[in-house]
Design a protein around this motif. Structure first.
Motif, mmCIF file in Angstrom:
data_model
loop_
_atom_site.group_PDB
_atom_site.id
_atom_site.type_symbol
_atom_site.label_atom_id
_atom_site.label_comp_id
_atom_site.label_asym_id
_atom_site.label_seq_id
_atom_site.Cartn_x
_atom_site.Cartn_y
_atom_site.Cartn_z
ATOM 1 N N LYS A 72 0.834 -1.197 0.000
ATOM 2 C CA LYS A 72 0.000 0.000 0.000
ATOM 3 C C LYS A 72 0.876 1.258 0.000
ATOM 4 O O LYS A 72 0.555 2.265 -0.644
ATOM 5 N N ILE A 73 1.978 1.198 0.741
ATOM 6 C CA ILE A 73 2.914 2.326 0.777
ATOM 7 C C ILE A 73 3.545 2.531 -0.594
ATOM 8 O O ILE A 73 3.690 3.664 -1.069
ATOM 9 N N THR A 74 3.899 1.430 -1.251
ATOM 10 C CA THR A 74 4.431 1.530 -2.611
ATOM 11 C C THR A 74 3.409 2.170 -3.544
ATOM 12 O O THR A 74 3.743 3.028 -4.368
ATOM 13 N N ALA A 75 2.154 1.780 -3.406
ATOM 14 C CA ALA A 75 1.086 2.351 -4.236
ATOM 15 C C ALA A 75 0.907 3.843 -3.972
ATOM 16 O O ALA A 75 0.493 4.589 -4.875
ATOM 17 N N LYS A 76 1.250 4.294 -2.767
ATOM 18 C CA LYS A 76 1.137 5.712 -2.429
ATOM 19 C C LYS A 76 2.288 6.531 -3.009
ATOM 20 O O LYS A 76 2.236 7.764 -3.025
ATOM 21 N N GLY A 77 3.357 5.829 -3.456
ATOM 22 C CA GLY A 77 4.440 6.545 -4.115
ATOM 23 C C GLY A 77 5.786 6.509 -3.433
ATOM 24 O O GLY A 77 6.672 7.304 -3.744
ATOM 25 N N LEU A 78 5.979 5.571 -2.493
ATOM 26 C CA LEU A 78 7.281 5.434 -1.834
ATOM 27 C C LEU A 78 7.830 4.032 -2.103
ATOM 28 O O LEU A 78 7.176 3.036 -1.797
ATOM 29 N N SER A 79 9.015 3.973 -2.694
ATOM 30 C CA SER A 79 9.660 2.688 -2.985
ATOM 31 C C SER A 79 11.087 2.706 -2.469
ATOM 32 O O SER A 79 11.683 3.773 -2.312
#
Length: 248
Positions: A72-79
């Motif tokens: 979900k964090i990746t989907a928010k824009g943090l990788s």
């Protein structure tokens, strides 16, 4: 763009991260440094939620994310990347990159394993990083430095707003290290926000707009590279011997 508020991670009586707070401004390259055991990678793990914080908050672009699962964090824009490459060695480079594509929901079940758009996007990223020549090499055939570049390519496939790089130049030969530095700088010039953990102080001082210094799980100094180089607490905790040797 990224705000860490009073972040804590405890393992029993060990306080790996102990009330750390810092910000990463939009469009900046911010370095997180400190001696071994300072809590840098643990902080990374808590921010990306690969470890569950014991306390504190993490905010991304005005939205709290420390209560979300990693995907979900990746989907928010943090990788993020990891110190040790987590590539799938029995897959090719381009397959390793495409597997990081954004999830398309239930409809993704009916899409090809690798769509034409995904292949084109992956090849464009590999071209940007200068590694199209290894696009169809198996992961287990790559050098350590090539794996680092593949990890960076895979990270970019998800269209992140903020990237966390954990020792991207660690263990890489000097010429390839400069290529990695150039690509990070080029990404930043395109507007990418970067938070980086790295032990190479020369690289950090050349690359970063701001440096956050941790020691014993806490933030002891924040500022520009020039300010950090001269801070008494930093000199005492970490940089003193390194800087004295360089100046000599």
């Amino acid at each position: 763009m990224l705000e860490v508020r009073n972040l804590c991670k405890h393992y029993g009586g060990v306080k790996a991260v102990d009330g750390a707070s810092f910000t990463v401004e939009k469009g900046s390259i911010t370095a997180l440094i400190g001696p071994n055991g300072a809590g840098k990678t643990t902080a990374f793990n808590c921010i990306s939620r690969t470890a569950t914080p014991s306390g504190g908050e993490v905010w991304l672009d005005g939205e709290r994310i420390d209560n979300l699962r990693p995907h979900k964090i990746t989907a928010k824009g943090l990788s993020r990347t990891f110190q040790i490459s987590r590539n799938l060695s029995d897959m090719t480079v381009i397959e390793n990159v495409i597997v990081q594509s954004k999830v398309h929901g239930f409809g993704g079940l009916f899409r090809p394993a690798m769509s034409r758009d995904e292949k084109d996007k992956a090849m464009s990223i590999l071209d940007f990083l200068g590694i199209t020549r290894i696009a169809f090499e198996d992961g287990h055939n790559l050098s350590y430095g090539q794996k680092k570049l593949m990890d960076l390519a895979a990270l970019l496939m998800s269209d992140p707003k903020v990237i966390l790089l954990d020792e991207p130049a660690g263990g890489v030969n000097p010429s390839l290290m400069e290529e990695i530095v150039d690509r990070i700088r080029a990404l930043n010039e395109k507007g990418m926000t970067v938070l980086i953990v790295e032990h190479n102080m020369d690289l950090i001082m050349r690359l970063s707009h701001k440096v956050v210094v941790m020691a014993q799980g806490r933030v002891i100094c924040t500022g520009t590279p020039d300010i950090v180089r001269k801070d008494a607490q930093v000199l005492d905790a970490y940089l003193g011997g390194v800087l004295e040797e360089e100046e000599a």
